[in-house]
Design a protein around this motif. Structure first.
Motif, short mmCIF file in Angstrom:
data_model
loop_
_atom_site.label_atom_id
_atom_site.label_comp_id
_atom_site.label_asym_id
_atom_site.label_seq_id
_atom_site.Cartn_x
_atom_site.Cartn_y
_atom_site.Cartn_z
N ASN A 1 0.83 -1.21 0.00
CA ASN A 1 0.00 0.00 0.00
C ASN A 1 0.86 1.26 0.00
N GLN A 2 1.98 1.21 0.74
CA GLN A 2 2.88 2.36 0.78
C GLN A 2 3.49 2.61 -0.61
N LEU A 3 3.90 1.54 -1.26
CA LEU A 3 4.47 1.67 -2.61
C LEU A 3 3.41 2.18 -3.59
N GLY A 4 2.18 1.74 -3.37
CA GLY A 4 1.10 2.19 -4.25
C GLY A 4 0.93 3.71 -4.25
N GLN A 5 1.25 4.35 -3.12
CA GLN A 5 1.15 5.81 -3.04
C GLN A 5 2.20 6.50 -3.90
N PHE A 6 3.29 5.77 -4.20
CA PHE A 6 4.36 6.36 -5.01
C PHE A 6 4.12 6.20 -6.51
N LEU A 7 3.12 5.41 -6.89
CA LEU A 7 2.93 5.13 -8.31
C LEU A 7 2.57 6.38 -9.12
N GLN A 8 2.01 7.38 -8.44
CA GLN A 8 1.65 8.62 -9.15
C GLN A 8 2.45 9.81 -8.62
N HIS A 9 3.57 9.52 -7.97
CA HIS A 9 4.40 10.58 -7.41
C HIS A 9 5.06 11.39 -8.53
#
Length: 928
Positions: A317-325
């Motif tokens: 979930n944490q990595l998922g937040q970076f997908l649109q960084h």
């Protein structure tokens, strides 16, 4: 030394300017010789030189040296600067300066000691290691050594260790080096962690005591505020470099067995994940970089442990937040890490939730490397529930994809389409679309495979013939499509010949319209199709004979075309109808062969072997095509596992040998180069501990050290199993004399008959640098067993014989067949198995957090069926299964009762055979 004057060494600047203004090489040499003569005279005759002047002349000498000219004077004036920069490791001068360095090492002045240590490290030769190998370790662990010297001694020892691994003493020294992790000075701890990480890679058993200390130190750092470690806080992040080093150090070992240490490590990782969610304390990019560096290394450790479901899902979930960084690097790293998470049984579903975001990234991302990682992630997250969506998205993207990644994408689409095809008409459509969209990037292995599937499956033959016929009618048709069309119509064109729109003559004319646009290889295949048509459609025999007898074919400059045309013409002219039908009968089903598609994909993506690579899919490939023999890249004989329809294992990407750049550049730590130690003395105990992990899983990395990585993927059905082993050469040197033999220890019953039958296919005897070879083992369970097969691996590296012995993860539970039961059937069977020799019960302390989802995953991984709603107590787990052996089947009932208040489990297993009950109890009890 006096401060630099205001002129900023004007004389040096003038000299450099003079050199740059030289019009020829001769002029440059003349100017340099003039300057060298001047400096030599100053050093010899001028007794009044001050520090500034000495510094200026030394800088001039360094500049001349950097231009490529030899310097044979000025050693005394330049001191350590000259020795460190101008003297190479093979210089005769080193013998003269060793005594001076030794004197400085024993000096009371810490500046002198550190200068000596720095000089030793800069040279880093074997001679330096031999000269100071006993003094530097003593300096490192002495109670009288001040912190700044300890720090330098640790880094110096690390440098010498890479050159001469035997420099590090063992025994009591080990504990004292490990305890540097407890030092009060953070600089000493940081340097010591780099040293210990290198030592662990050489001998993990000897240094395993570092785990608890590393966890303890990490805990203190992540729970500290930025004011607690003010001197080592970087933009509000406490000791980020040390945190990363400690997290990397812990990745050398399996999860800690001690519940206290394991719990503390889990708390550390949770804290790091929690801090990543906090609002940033600074808008500076350095703050986010340091914070994310620790986060990503923590996620790497979570992935490495692969045992904490909650942490894995949180990491996803944490990595998922970076997908649109907005930061490209973060998007790239997030996609790359999620590729590995997608292969874990605990986090696969969590990764799938981000499918839409990944697809959007594939369409909108500007950076090609990030798009590549998005493709990799879609491939990794694909399963039977989303295969059609993902394949379609990849096909859509393929039309506009960068040329550099098209071939790899084609391979991945082909692999996924076959792996998850439930309707093979869909598979045929996908492959034909691949050829239409990216025909130039479709390898032979891909179109061979679609032909094999069509030949082997009667239900799809008519559809395939109709589809390729329609596709061939396009004005522009790729040559690979002509090959597929020619083969399929030659075999199954009769299935669509009843329609006037696809009558025999129409099929022939359609194919022949492509003939003159194709290469000689394709024309040869089409000639084979034409002679097949003579058998299928006698009414167009004369038309085909006219083509075969044309000058273009009978007098072709290509010998293959000429020979085929001549022989096919004679065959069609003189053979009887029966002989023709026999010679040209429909191709029989192809035997299943190992696919070379994964091997090609491996070559496209070289790199370190990982768990995700082990879990990739691999399908069989066609053995021959349309009478034109086409060998598989890795042929193998048909085995019982093939007959069962077990999918074949994947190939691991080759590991990348360390380059000079890899050895020198590391932002957060000191890399460790491969050492020439014997494999047999490296990490065997860690492998034994690691084996427990394979009781409930079939895929993973079985063993790894600095030379070799061994991956395993296994599949079992009833009493048969197929195991693939992957040997990766991690070095830049070829392994020779490679062999891996399997020994059955005590795997015989009282009647001297084998309890486990194993057929081992020999591996290649040579493994190239950075490459990888495969070995396949077929196993059959004859009777129940408890001892694991032993594998002996031998090879030669750098002319040194290497040997490794480890157990293969083949346990009795691998031959389970899950069995569904209702409550009534279960308890009736449970009551029947109530005698003393049929039940084994054990009560044990939980060594892992008592998580229901984790327990379910373990039981399912054990191979047994989890029965929901059977036990009156919803907290209990009830399971059923059948163990298959060659001539018998043993039913098994299981009950696992957790007591969360006491942190205990009671495990009860009932079977009709006591030895099986005991072995299953032992295997499963060690998982909780």
């Amino acid at each position: 030394m006096p401060a630099v004057r205001g002129d900023g060494m004007r004389g040096l600047a003038v000299f450099i300017s003079d050199i740059r203004n030289c019009k020829s090489k001769e002029a440059e040499i003349k100017r340099i010789n003039k300057e060298l003569a001047n400096i030599r005279s100053k050093f010899k005759g001028d007794k009044t030189l001050d520090g500034y002047q000495k510094k200026k002349y030394v800088c001039k000498l360094l500049f001349i040296f950097l231009l490529g000219h030899d310097i044979d004077f000025g050693h005394m004036e330049a001191g350590y600067l000259f020795i460190s920069v101008l003297v190479n490791a093979n210089s005769d001068l080193l013998r003269l300066i060793v005594q001076s360095i030794r004197n400085d090492l024993s000096s009371r002045n810490p500046i002198h000691v550190n200068l000596a240590l720095q000089c030793i490290a800069n040279i880093g030769s074997k001679e330096m290691a031999e000269a100071f190998g006993t003094e530097i370790p003593k300096l490192l662990i002495s109670g009288d050594t001040i912190d700044v010297v300890k720090q330098g001694a640790a880094l110096c020892l690390l440098r010498l260790f890479r050159t001469t691994p035997e420099i590090i003493p063992s025994g009591e020294w080990t504990s004292r080096i490990i305890h540097l992790l407890n030092d009060q000075h953070m600089g000493v701890v940081t340097a010591a962690t780099s040293l210990i990480d290198a030592l662990v890679k050489k001998n993990p058993d000897e240094y395993k005591g570092c785990v608890s200390l590393a966890v303890s130190r990490l805990s203190r750092i992540v729970t500290a505020s930025y004011t607690d470690l003010q001197d080592y806080t970087y933009y509000f992040v406490p000791a980020p470099w040390l945190s990363v080093k400690l997290l990397r150090l812990l990745q050398n070992y399996p999860p800690p067995e001690d519940p206290g240490v394991r719990g503390r490590l889990t708390e550390c990782l949770e804290t790091i994940l929690n801090k990543a969610q906090e609002p940033p304390k600074s808008k500076k990019v350095q703050h986010s970089n340091a914070k994310n560096a620790v986060l990503f290394e923590a996620i790497s450790l979570i992935i490495h442990m692969d045992s904490e479901p909650q942490l894995l899902v949180r990491a996803c979930n944490q990595l998922g937040q970076f997908l649109q960084h907005r930061e490209t690097n973060l998007r790239y790293l997030a996609l790359e890490s999620m590729c590995v998470l997608a292969t874990s049984e605990f986090s696969h579903e969590a990764v799938k939730k981000h499918q839409e975001t990944v697809v959007t990234a594939l369409k909108t991302e500007r950076d090609v490397s990030v798009r590549q990682r998005a493709v990799d992630l879609l491939y990794a997250m694909c399963d039977k529930t989303n295969a059609e969506e993902i394949v379609q998205e990849m096909l859509n993207y393929l039309e506009t994809a960068d040329y550099s990644i098209r071939e790899e994408m084609v391979l991945k689409v082909a692999i996924l389409a076959e792996k998850y095809a439930t309707d093979y008409t869909w598979y045929v459509d996908v492959i034909l679309n691949l050829i239409r969209i990216a025909g130039d990037y479709v390898s032979e292995e891909v179109w061979y495979r679609v032909i094999q599937i069509v030949v082997n499956r009667e239900d799809v033959q008519g559809y395939a013939a109709k589809t390729v016929f329609e596709t061939l009618q396009a004005p522009a048709c790729h040559e690979n499509m002509v090959k597929v069309g020619g083969y399929i119509l030659g075999e199954f064109g009769n299935l669509i010949a009843g329609d006037q729109r696809s009558s025999p003559i129409v099929q022939f004319q359609l194919l022949h319209s492509k003939y003159h646009l194709c290469s000689a290889t394709t024309r040869a295949l089409l000639l084979s199709t034409y002679i097949k048509f003579v058998n299928l459609f006698p009414e167009i025999k004369q038309t085909i004979q006219d083509v075969l007898s044309s000058d273009n074919n009978l007098r072709s400059a290509d010998a293959e075309l000429q020979q085929r045309a001549s022989e096919y013409l004679q065959l069609s002219s003189i053979a009887s109808t029966d002989v023709l039908a026999t010679v040209l009968e429909e191709m029989p089903p192809f035997p299943e062969r190992e696919s070379s598609i994964l091997a090609i994909l491996k070559k496209k993506k070289p790199g370190r072997v990982s768990e995700s690579d082990v879990k990739e899919h691999k399908m069989p490939v066609i053995n021959s095509a349309h009478g034109d023999h086409v060998e598989s890249a890795t042929p193998s004989s048909v085995t019982s596992a093939d007959l069962l329809g077990l999918s074949t294992p994947p190939s691991l990407p080759p590991t990348k040998p360390l380059s000079n750049t890899d050895m020198l550049v590391d932002v957060f730590g000191d890399p460790y180069g491969p050492a020439t130690n014997n494999v047999a003395n490296n990490g065997t105990s860690a492998v034994e501990d690691h084996l427990k992990k394979f009781v409930c899983k079939n895929n993973g990395v079985l063993f790894e050290n600095e030379l070799l990585q061994i991956g395993v993927k296994a599949e079992f059905r009833q009493n048969l199993g197929r195991i693939a082993l992957f040997y990766g050469n991690k070095t830049s040197v070829t392994f020779s004399g490679f062999s891996a033999d399997v020994i059955l220890i005590c795997l015989f019953s009282l009647m001297d008959s084998a309890q486990l039958n194993m057929q081992v296919k020999p591996a290649d005897t040579t493994i190239e640098a950075g490459a990888q070879v495969q070995q396949y083992i077929n196993a059959e369970c004859i009777e129940d067993f408890s001892e694991l097969p032993l594998m002996n691996v031998q090879f030669t590296y750098n002319n040194l014989p290497q040997q490794l012995s480890l157990k293969l993860p083949i346990t009795i539970n691998k031959f389970f067949e899950p069995t569904e039961m209702n409550s009534e059937s279960f308890f009736a069977r449970w009551k029947n198995l109530s005698s003393a020799n049929q039940e084994v019960q054990r009560i044990f302390k939980a060594v892992q957090p008592m998580d229901s989802e984790m327990a379910k995953a373990k039981l399912l991984g054990f191979g047994i069926q989890l029965l929901e709603g059977v036990d009156p107590n919803p907290d209990n787990f009830v399971c059923a299964g059948i163990i298959h052996m060659r001539s018998t089947q043993i039913g098994c009932l299981l009950r696992l009762e957790p007591n969360r208040q006491a942190q205990m489990y009671r495990l009860t297993i009932r079977t009709s055979k006591e030895s099986i009950s005991k072995e299953l109890s032992e295997l499963l009890g060690n998982q909780f």
